[in-house]
Design an enzyme around this catalytic site. Structure first.
Site, short mmCIF file in Angstrom:
data_model
loop_
_atom_site.label_atom_id
_atom_site.label_comp_id
_atom_site.label_asym_id
_atom_site.label_seq_id
_atom_site.Cartn_x
_atom_site.Cartn_y
_atom_site.Cartn_z
N LYS A 197 2.21 -13.41 -6.93
CA LYS A 197 2.64 -12.17 -6.26
C LYS A 197 3.66 -12.53 -5.18
O LYS A 197 3.86 -13.70 -4.86
CB LYS A 197 1.45 -11.47 -5.59
CG LYS A 197 0.30 -11.10 -6.51
CD LYS A 197 0.52 -9.78 -7.20
CE LYS A 197 -0.64 -9.50 -8.14
NZ LYS A 197 -0.36 -8.53 -9.15
N SER A 244 2.93 -7.70 -13.90
CA SER A 244 3.03 -7.20 -12.53
C SER A 244 4.22 -7.76 -11.76
O SER A 244 4.64 -7.19 -10.77
CB SER A 244 1.74 -7.47 -11.77
OG SER A 244 1.65 -8.83 -11.47
#
Lengths: 154, 161
Positions: B82, B39
């Site tokens: 993230k 991701s």
């Protein structure tokens, strides 16, 4: 005289340590507690899946097994039987295992991550938190429920 | 060659001090993680090691664009890497892969391929931070992009390899 006493104390301490280690080993091997049995069952289940040994893998599940992917004992077996040969390699790692036993049932929370390589060389990686429910049948711990736990950021 | 000095008590104290210091550093200052998943590609590759400064946000507030490590509130803990995108009360929107916050286009130099995300505007909840991965080639629906609290943040990523 003082030096001799210290040597003797060290020898006694080492002897106690060896006896404790040996006793612990005997207890783990010959008289495992329920938690150890559950851990062993789960690790065997994972190893059998990684080896694609579906016959032995499915023996760790009860006939009324259900999971969050809408699988039953039957559908899980058929799904694996039909699809397991698509995979060249499967690696499953479990961590942070927490076991709560309320006889005759047990609830196990853990984090699992799987790496799967298909015969075409495609790599899939997935991870998630799961809660596994087990109960004793025929003196063996068997899995009867598997659910995924949502991630919480409260 | 002597491994231990003659005075074993001093050696023991020195070793104890080093272990104590390492534990303190690991508990309160720095931590490292191995990433799993794609991701954060192409910034952080699958299997990379990220180094986290756990004190960073005790000194300075969280900035937009920071890469952070955060974890779930309850056990078993799962850690994620993230990028911080928006803060509490801000309106987030994606149009053809371009990020808009409160209607203003935001430049994202860390994104190499913008993808084609089209996401209707939504407001970041109170006391929450909206985070997202850099890999915009993964469909929005398949991306994990939670709104997290400050207390979930483990620290700021200061390096990766």
């Amino acid at each position: 005289m003082k030096k001799r006493n210290i040597k003797l104390a060290v020898k006694i301490f080492l002897l106690c340590l060896i006896i404790a280690g040996f006793s612990y080993g005997v207890k783990i091997i010959f008289f495992p507690d329920e938690e150890a049995k559950i851990r062993k069952t789960i690790s065997m289940t994972v190893e059998e899946l990684e080896r694609k040994d579906i016959i032995n893998f499915i023996r760790h599940f009860t006939l009324d097994y259900r999971d969050c992917f809408d699988n039953t004992y039957g559908t899980l077996y058929i799904f694996l039987k039909n699809n397991i040969d698509m995979f060249k390699h499967l690696d499953i790692r479990l961590s942070q295992m927490e076991i709560e036993i309320e006889k005759p049932q047990a609830s196990i929370k853990f984090f699992a991550r799987a790496t799967l390589i298909t015969k075409d060389g495609e790599v899939y990686k997935e991870g998630g938190r799961f809660i596994l429910k087990m109960r004793k049948e025929d003196f063996k711990w068997k899995i009867y429920r598997l659910d995924e736990m949502e991630y919480d950021f409260d | 060659m002597k491994i231990f000095p003659k005075n074993w008590r001093i050696a023991l104290i020195r070793t104890g001090c080093v272990i104590f210091l390492l534990v303190i550093v690991r508990l309160f200052l720095f931590q490292w993680f191995q990433t799993f998943g794609m991701s954060m590609e192409p910034t952080i590759h699958d299997g990379s090691i990220v180094f986290v400064n756990k004190m960073a946000y005790r000194i300075k507030p969280v900035q937009r664009g920071d890469i952070i490590v955060f974890r779930t509130s309850n056990k078993p803990y799962v850690y994620f890497v993230k990028r911080v995108i928006a803060f509490s009360g801000e309106t987030v929107e994606f149009k053809n892969g371009i990020l808009f916050i409160d209607g203003k286009q935001i430049d994202e130099p860390y994104i190499y391929e913008k993808g084609n995300w089209n996401v209707n505007p939504f407001v970041v909840k109170e006391n929450k931070i909206f985070v997202c991965g850099d890999n915009r080639l993964i469909a929005w629906e398949n991306h994990f992009h939670p709104q997290i609290s400050m207390k979930n943040i483990t620290g700021k990523v200061i390096g990766y390899r």
